[in-house]
Design a protein around this motif. Structure first.
Motif, short mmCIF file in Angstrom:
data_model
loop_
_atom_site.label_atom_id
_atom_site.label_comp_id
_atom_site.label_asym_id
_atom_site.label_seq_id
_atom_site.Cartn_x
_atom_site.Cartn_y
_atom_site.Cartn_z
N LEU A 1 5.23 -2.19 -13.39
CA LEU A 1 4.46 -1.71 -12.25
C LEU A 1 5.18 -0.62 -11.44
CD1 LEU A 1 3.22 -5.24 -11.23
CD2 LEU A 1 1.90 -3.45 -12.38
N LYS B 1 -0.46 -3.77 -5.14
CA LYS B 1 -0.84 -3.82 -6.55
C LYS B 1 -0.24 -5.05 -7.24
CE LYS B 1 -1.47 1.13 -7.19
NZ LYS B 1 -0.98 2.34 -7.87
N THR B 2 1.02 -5.34 -6.96
CA THR B 2 1.64 -6.51 -7.61
C THR B 2 0.92 -7.79 -7.19
OG1 THR B 2 3.34 -6.84 -5.90
CG2 THR B 2 3.92 -5.42 -7.78
N ARG C 1 0.88 3.96 -1.52
CA ARG C 1 0.25 5.28 -1.44
C ARG C 1 0.28 5.80 0.00
NH1 ARG C 1 -5.68 5.38 -3.35
NH2 ARG C 1 -6.03 4.83 -1.20
N HIS D 1 -5.80 -9.10 -0.32
CA HIS D 1 -4.40 -8.85 -0.62
C HIS D 1 -3.71 -8.08 0.50
CE1 HIS D 1 -6.13 -10.08 -4.42
NE2 HIS D 1 -4.95 -10.62 -4.61
N ASP E 1 4.38 -0.97 -5.59
CA ASP E 1 3.43 -1.28 -4.53
C ASP E 1 3.13 -2.78 -4.55
OD1 ASP E 1 1.22 -1.53 -2.84
OD2 ASP E 1 0.27 0.29 -3.59
N ARG F 1 -2.24 -8.10 -6.27
CA ARG F 1 -3.54 -8.18 -6.95
C ARG F 1 -3.39 -8.70 -8.38
NH1 ARG F 1 -5.72 -2.46 -4.56
NH2 ARG F 1 -6.63 -3.32 -2.65
N LEU F 2 -2.30 -8.32 -9.02
CA LEU F 2 -2.05 -8.77 -10.39
C LEU F 2 -1.53 -10.21 -10.43
CD1 LEU F 2 -1.81 -8.07 -13.45
CD2 LEU F 2 0.53 -7.35 -12.95
N ASN G 1 0.85 -1.18 0.00
CA ASN G 1 0.00 0.00 0.00
C ASN G 1 0.90 1.24 0.00
OD1 ASN G 1 -2.14 1.75 -0.05
ND2 ASN G 1 -2.79 1.38 2.05
#
Length: 177
Positions: free
Chosen positions: A173, A116-117, A89, A128, A113, A119-120, A87
């Motif tokens: 990413l 994000k990685t 951000r 996540h 992040d 989630r992908l 996270n």
């Protein structure tokens, strides 16, 4: 892969209230160094935050401020340096706002992040969150919401993902801060 994993904890809901920071330095997919400090945010602690990370105002009363910590770590935050956070951000905002309180110019660096990685790369997980992703990838998380433990786990997640998916998937990413 070379990067720094970063995690902050805050004293309250304000991003400029950093009360602990951990940095884990990774070189060639190996953790080679660690930095951890509590920080005196010079503002009140909220009970909810204390419940999460177990850091109190008493724990940081003699700790350095972010302005005093910054000279020890600023060389790590250079253009081109990759910093990861789960996270990101949140953590990059805590860095930005905590430095701004002391009129310290925001550093510019690259960020990735692992939320994000994950989630992908791990789309089938029930969520996540750091602990869920750590468990799924067999990455040790010895004390969730301890900044050092969280940054080590974040670094371990990115190392595992890099080994599985490679440079090109990771590079897509990366963002500039």
């Amino acid at each position: 892969m070379n990067f720094i994993a970063m995690d902050f904890e805050t004293a309250n809901r304000h991003p400029e209230s950093a009360c602990s920071l951990a940095l884990v330095m990774v070189r060639d997919d190996q953790i080679v160094d660690r930095f951890y400090t509590v920080i005196n945010p010079q503002m009140p602690f909220d009970a909810r935050n204390i419940q999460i990370h177990d850091i109190t105002a008493q724990d940081v009363q003699d700790a350095p401020t972010m302005a005093e910590v910054w000279p020890q770590i600023k060389e790590l935050f250079q253009p081109g340096m990759l910093v990861c956070a789960h996270n990101a951000r949140f953590d990059t905002n805590v860095m930005r706002q905590s430095l701004a309180r002391y009129d310290i110019q925001e550093p510019h660096y690259l960020v990735i992040d692992t939320l994000k990685t994950s989630r992908l790369f791990e789309p089938d997980l029930p969520n996540h969150k750091l602990d869920t992703v750590s468990d799924a990838l067999a990455v040790e998380l010895w004390h969730h919401h301890n900044a050092l433990s969280d940054s080590e786990a974040c670094g371990g997640i990115l190392i595992a993902q890099h080994k599985q998916f490679g440079d090109e998937a990771i590079k897509k990413l990366v963002e500039q801060v």
